[in-house]
Each structure stands twice: as structure tokens, then as C-alpha cells.
Scaffold this active site. Structure first.
Site, PDB file in Angstrom:
ATOM      1  N   PRO A 258       0.631  -1.161  -0.127  1.00 29.25           N
ATOM      2  CA  PRO A 258       0.111  -0.046  -0.012  1.00 29.25           C
ATOM      3  C   PRO A 258       0.780   1.331   0.052  1.00 29.25           C
ATOM      4  O   PRO A 258       1.610   1.398   0.866  1.00 29.25           O
ATOM      5  CB  PRO A 258      -0.749  -0.046   1.414  1.00 29.25           C
ATOM      6  CG  PRO A 258       0.002  -0.977   2.181  1.00 29.25           C
ATOM      7  CD  PRO A 258       0.737  -1.978   1.297  1.00 29.25           C
TER       8      PRO A 258
ATOM      9  N   TYR B 227       0.720   5.150  12.990  1.00 28.67           N
ATOM     10  CA  TYR B 227      -0.633   5.425  13.034  1.00 28.67           C
ATOM     11  C   TYR B 227      -1.555   4.761  14.314  1.00 28.67           C
ATOM     12  O   TYR B 227      -0.731   4.402  15.051  1.00 28.67           O
ATOM     13  CB  TYR B 227      -1.242   5.094  11.704  1.00 28.67           C
ATOM     14  CG  TYR B 227      -0.307   5.627  10.438  1.00 28.67           C
ATOM     15  CD1 TYR B 227      -0.652   7.170  10.532  1.00 28.67           C
ATOM     16  CD2 TYR B 227       0.011   5.167   9.443  1.00 28.67           C
ATOM     17  CE1 TYR B 227       0.170   8.054   9.481  1.00 28.67           C
ATOM     18  CE2 TYR B 227       0.588   5.654   8.512  1.00 28.67           C
ATOM     19  CZ  TYR B 227       0.702   7.249   8.540  1.00 28.67           C
ATOM     20  OH  TYR B 227       1.390   7.765   7.581  1.00 28.67           O
TER      21      TYR B 227
END
Length: 357
Positions: free
Chosen positions: A23, A181
């Protein structure tokens, strides 16, 4: 027979080869998280190029979970069909369409990837960020600590997002728990200063990640694989490290995770990372050996022989080629003859095949 071009079985899904597209954010969504023609051509061209697994970039489960205003989203039904176009195109070229879902936490509300990486003001279109604790990422605004209701909302948002991912036709889902994150922020004691049952001990710090995994696995069909991306180390003393990663992976295996996408860093901006060809591979090797989970190696993998060796030497089960495949979407097709393998080319491109056939 080349290991790189051998199939990989993940539950009922068969990857035609062991080359994956990791990704990589494109920062090109429109109108609040909608995929565009850019995403269609970007992912489609990599599927045409022969990648076995194509993982669509970090896709936010909530609006406030976006890294930037250009992030894809899966918090609304209107976002399903634009992503379904992408999934259909990948599948039509023989690749397996996958999507990464995540929440940026305290690293949300910043400029696009090529803009200044700093928290946007309200006037610039920014929003209030959240985190396990009111501890800012270096140079960013202080986030709001999530309360229990907020944590529950995050878990349910992951569930709703994976339901929409299935409706869009994706055949694999990856939970983003890396790169500083939100889920990674809960894992690391450097960012998680909570004194409730989501902070402090290892068991408490991994609680949210395991809850998300369990909830997603319950929603995601048993026949389809579930992946997770982890940062195996913060590269900082006292932070999240390889030993904790291995122990978490042992538990995630029982929770229904099928493969770990092994990365590192992202939690501390000033961390000294010894980047170099294959620099993250030893972490994938260790997780594979000690936790008994399939792993994907990623990080400055550029040469076919390098990728082949990672697999034949037992370091990982899948190789994710990132920046090199941005430079050359047809890297898999060109890697095959370098390893003495003949693979099918798109009929439209046969005239360009090196053999001339």
C-alpha cells in the site's frame, strides 16, 4: 521453478505469484475519500504488469482517520463503487485485489504527500486529531486522547469498512497497525501513556489491535485472508520492539490473521533508521520462525535475484516491491526472464515481449 513465480495459497485465495504491491498512498482522492481515474490507472497498470497481489493504499475508516484530505475512505457507502472499479480491473488482469484499512490517529490532518508535513489549521481544512494519549507526534498538533466511547467507535468503523471492502469486491484486507498510525500508537509505550486497560502493560497496549482484528475477522468471510501491517520496531530504546512484535504475532495467529506485512518505524520522527537493501527483512524472518505466521518482506527490494533469495532462503513467503514498481509497473514481467521463467503477457503487449513471440 522460481520461488518468486510460484503460487501462494491464503485460505481460499490463490496468489498467482509471490510479488505484491504494498500500500502506497497516492493522495489523489476527491470529494471526501472517493477513488478517481488516477487510482484506476495506477493500480490497473500494476496488475497488467503481472503483480500477484495488489494492495490498495491506506484507506481511512473514519473521516478524522485520514492522513490527508487526499486519502481514500471507506466510511460511507458512496465510496464503494469507485473502489469496486479498481478491484474489478485488478482481478480482470489475474491479480488479487486487496485493500489496507486504517486510522492515522495523531498523524492525521496533514498536507498531501508532496506538501509540508505538518498539522493543518481549520482554515487550511484541517481537523482535530485523536490518539491513545494527548502526546503529539514531533512537530504536529497535540491530539485529543480517545475515551472509551471513542475507542468503541473506532472498532466499529473498522468493521463497517471491511464490510464495504467486501461489497467492493476485494479478496483480501490488510489492517494498518504500523508507521506510527493509531493502532501502532496504542502498541508503543512512547505514545501510549494511558493508565486504564488500554495502556501500561503489554497486554493492555495490544488490546485495541486485537479487538480490531477479532471484530474484522468476524465480519470478513472465513474463506478470505486477513493481513496486518506491523512496524516491528520503533528504532528507539524503550519503544515498541521486535520481541513484543513476535509475541503479538503469536496471538494474532490465534485471532485469525493469515499473513504479517513486516515494516518498521514511523512512530518517532527523529529515529535513526539504518535503511538499505532488504533492511527490514530480518524482522520478517524472525516473525516467520518464532510466531509461525506467513510474512511479507518489504523495504528497498529492487532486483529479481534479491527477491528470489528472500523466498528461497526462507526469510518470507511474499515479497512486496514498492518504489521500484512505481518506477516500473512491469517489473514482474521483466523479472520473470531474469529468473529463467516464462510467464503470460497481456495479449495487447505481446509484440513487446523480449522473446519476440
Amino acid at each position: 521453478m522460481s520461488a518468486l513465480f510460484s503460487p501462494l495459497q491464503l485460505r481460499a485465495v490463490t496468489l498467482p505469484n509471490r510479488i505484491g504491491i504494498p500500500p502506497m498512498c497516492q493522495y489523489s482522492a476527491r470529494d471526501g475519500g472517493l477513488a478517481t481515474d488516477w487510482h484506476l490507472q495506477h493500480y490497473g497498470s500494476r496488475a497488467v504488469g503481472g503483480a500477484g497481489l495488489v494492495i490498495v493504499e491506506a484507506t481511512a475508516v473514519l473521516p478524522e482517520g485520514r492522513i490527508s484530505r487526499g486519502d481514500l475512505g471507506l466510511w460511507d457507502d458512496a465510496q464503494i463503487e469507485p473502489l469496486a472499479r479498481v478491484a474489478r480491473l485488478i482481478a480482470s488482469q489475474g491479480g488479487v485485489p486487496a485493500i489496507q484499512i486504517g486510522h492515522a490517529g495523531r498523524k492525521a490532518s496533514v498536507g498531501l504527500g508532496w506538501e509540508a508535513q505538518q498539522t493543518l489549521t481549520a482554515e487550511e481544512g484541517g481537523w482535530t486529531t485523536v490518539a491513545p494519549s494527548a502526546v503529539a507526534f514531533e512537530g504536529y498538533a497535540e491530539p485529543r486522547a480517545l475515551d472509551r466511547e471513542g475507542i468503541s467507535r473506532v472498532v466499529q468503523a473498522f468493521v463497517a469498512a471491511v464490510r464495504r471492502a467486501r461489497q467492493a469486491g476485494f479478496q483480501a484486507v490488510e489492517i494498518h497497525a504500523a508507521h506510527g498510525y493509531l493502532l501502532h500508537q496504542f502498541l508503543s509505550p512512547l505514545s501510549n501513556r494511558r493508565d486504564d486497560d488500554y495502556g501500561g502493560s503489554f497486554t493492555n497496549r495490544i488490546r485495541l489491535t486485537r479487538k480490531v482484528v477479532a471484530a474484522v475477522r468476524a465480519e470478513w468471510p472465513d474463506t478470505l485472508p486477513l493481513l496486518i501491517r506491523l512496524s516491528a520496531t520503533d528504532w528507539v530504546d524503550g519503544g515498541w520492539d521486535a520481541e513484543q512484535t513476535v509475541e503479538l504475532c503469536r496471538l494474532l495467529k490465534t485471532d485469525g490473521v493469515d499473513l504479517v506485512d513486516v515494516s518498521t518505524g514511523g512512530l518517532v520522527a527523529s529515529a535513526k533508521i539504518p535503511a538499505g537493501p532488504g533492511f527490514q527483512m530480518p524482522f520478517a524472518t524472525r516473525i516467520r520462525a518464532e510466531a509461525g505466521l506467513l510474512t511479507a518482506a518489504v523495504g528497498l527490494i529492487t532486483e529479481p535475484a534479491q527477491a528470489e533469495a528472500i523466498l528461497t532462503e526462507g526469510h518470507a513467503d511474499l515479497v512486496l516491491v514498492g518504489r521500484e514498481i512505481l518506477r516500473n509497473p512491469f517489473w514482474p514481467l521483466q523479472a520473470a526472464p531474469a529468473l529463467g521463467v516464462e510467464v503470460a503477457w497481456p495479449k495487447q503487449y505481446l509484440r513487446a515481449r523480449p522473446s519476440g513471440r
